[in-house]
Design a protein around this motif. Structure first.
Motif, PDB file in Angstrom:
ATOM      1  N   LYS A 148     -73.681 -26.994-154.282  1.00  0.00           N
ATOM      2  CA  LYS A 148     -73.343 -28.376-153.909  1.00  0.00           C
ATOM      3  C   LYS A 148     -71.940 -28.488-153.307  1.00  0.00           C
ATOM      4  CE  LYS A 148     -71.803 -30.004-158.456  1.00  0.00           C
ATOM      5  NZ  LYS A 148     -72.066 -30.958-159.524  1.00  0.00           N
ATOM      6  N   TYR A 149     -71.101 -27.476-153.496  1.00  0.00           N
ATOM      7  CA  TYR A 149     -69.750 -27.473-152.930  1.00  0.00           C
ATOM      8  C   TYR A 149     -69.661 -26.674-151.627  1.00  0.00           C
ATOM      9  CZ  TYR A 149     -68.605 -29.209-157.559  1.00  0.00           C
ATOM     10  OH  TYR A 149     -68.560 -29.948-158.710  1.00  0.00           O
ATOM     11  N   GLU A 150     -70.791 -26.317-151.065  1.00  0.00           N
ATOM     12  CA  GLU A 150     -70.819 -25.462-149.873  1.00  0.00           C
ATOM     13  C   GLU A 150     -70.004 -26.045-148.714  1.00  0.00           C
ATOM     14  OE1 GLU A 150     -74.018 -23.181-146.968  1.00  0.00           O
ATOM     15  OE2 GLU A 150     -74.748 -24.586-148.462  1.00  0.00           O
ATOM     16  N   ARG A 151     -70.149 -27.336-148.448  1.00  0.00           N
ATOM     17  CA  ARG A 151     -69.419 -27.951-147.328  1.00  0.00           C
ATOM     18  C   ARG A 151     -67.917 -27.920-147.542  1.00  0.00           C
ATOM     19  NH1 ARG A 151     -72.860 -33.121-145.098  1.00  0.00           N
ATOM     20  NH2 ARG A 151     -74.537 -31.864-144.230  1.00  0.00           N
ATOM     21  N   VAL A 152     -67.490 -28.145-148.761  1.00  0.00           N
ATOM     22  CA  VAL A 152     -66.057 -28.131-149.060  1.00  0.00           C
ATOM     23  C   VAL A 152     -65.506 -26.717-148.930  1.00  0.00           C
ATOM     24  CG1 VAL A 152     -64.318 -28.579-150.840  1.00  0.00           C
ATOM     25  CG2 VAL A 152     -66.242 -30.138-150.559  1.00  0.00           C
ATOM     26  N   VAL A 153     -66.239 -25.740-149.436  1.00  0.00           N
ATOM     27  CA  VAL A 153     -65.811 -24.340-149.342  1.00  0.00           C
ATOM     28  C   VAL A 153     -65.773 -23.907-147.872  1.00  0.00           C
ATOM     29  CG1 VAL A 153     -66.381 -21.950-149.955  1.00  0.00           C
ATOM     30  CG2 VAL A 153     -66.639 -23.773-151.645  1.00  0.00           C
ATOM     31  N   PHE A 154     -66.795 -24.313-147.095  1.00  0.00           N
ATOM     32  CA  PHE A 154     -66.809 -24.012-145.661  1.00  0.00           C
ATOM     33  C   PHE A 154     -65.582 -24.615-144.985  1.00  0.00           C
ATOM     34  CE2 PHE A 154     -67.658 -25.449-141.354  1.00  0.00           C
ATOM     35  CZ  PHE A 154     -68.002 -24.260-140.731  1.00  0.00           C
ATOM     36  N   ALA A 155     -65.302 -25.887-145.250  1.00  0.00           N
ATOM     37  CA  ALA A 155     -64.158 -26.561-144.635  1.00  0.00           C
ATOM     38  C   ALA A 155     -62.853 -25.881-145.018  1.00  0.00           C
ATOM     39  CB  ALA A 155     -64.131 -28.029-145.041  1.00  0.00           C
ATOM     40  N   PHE A 156     -62.747 -25.467-146.273  1.00  0.00           N
ATOM     41  CA  PHE A 156     -61.532 -24.797-146.737  1.00  0.00           C
ATOM     42  C   PHE A 156     -61.282 -23.509-145.953  1.00  0.00           C
ATOM     43  CE2 PHE A 156     -59.373 -21.695-149.396  1.00  0.00           C
ATOM     44  CZ  PHE A 156     -58.239 -22.390-149.784  1.00  0.00           C
TER      45      PHE A 156
END
Length: 75
Positions: free
Chosen positions: A5-13
């Motif tokens: 569920k945190y994939e987008r945040v990790v990608f953005a980071f």
């Protein structure tokens, strides 16, 4: 490992980090050249760039994904 569920945040980071790291190096070199304190100037530029890039990518990436999804032909 990190929850899906945190994939987008990790990608953005990571996207923000890599892009800011490389682009700040290039722009710093173009602006000042390899001067004596190049590393400190570059790191300062990187930190500012990353502070901007991370939230921007978090907001813009889903929009870009939707645009690309509409433009790409599905076979």
């Amino acid at each position: 490992m990190i929850n899906k569920k945190y994939e987008r945040v990790v990608f953005a980071f990571f996207m923000g980090m890599f892009m800011s790291f490389i682009m700040s190096f290039i722009i710093t070199y173009i602006n000042v050249g390899f001067v004596e304190n190049f590393i400190s100037i570059w790191i300062k530029a990187f930190l500012i760039a990353f502070a901007c890039a991370f939230p921007i990518i978090t907001i813009v990436a889903p929009i870009v994904h939707k645009i690309v999804h509409k433009l790409v032909i599905k076979i």
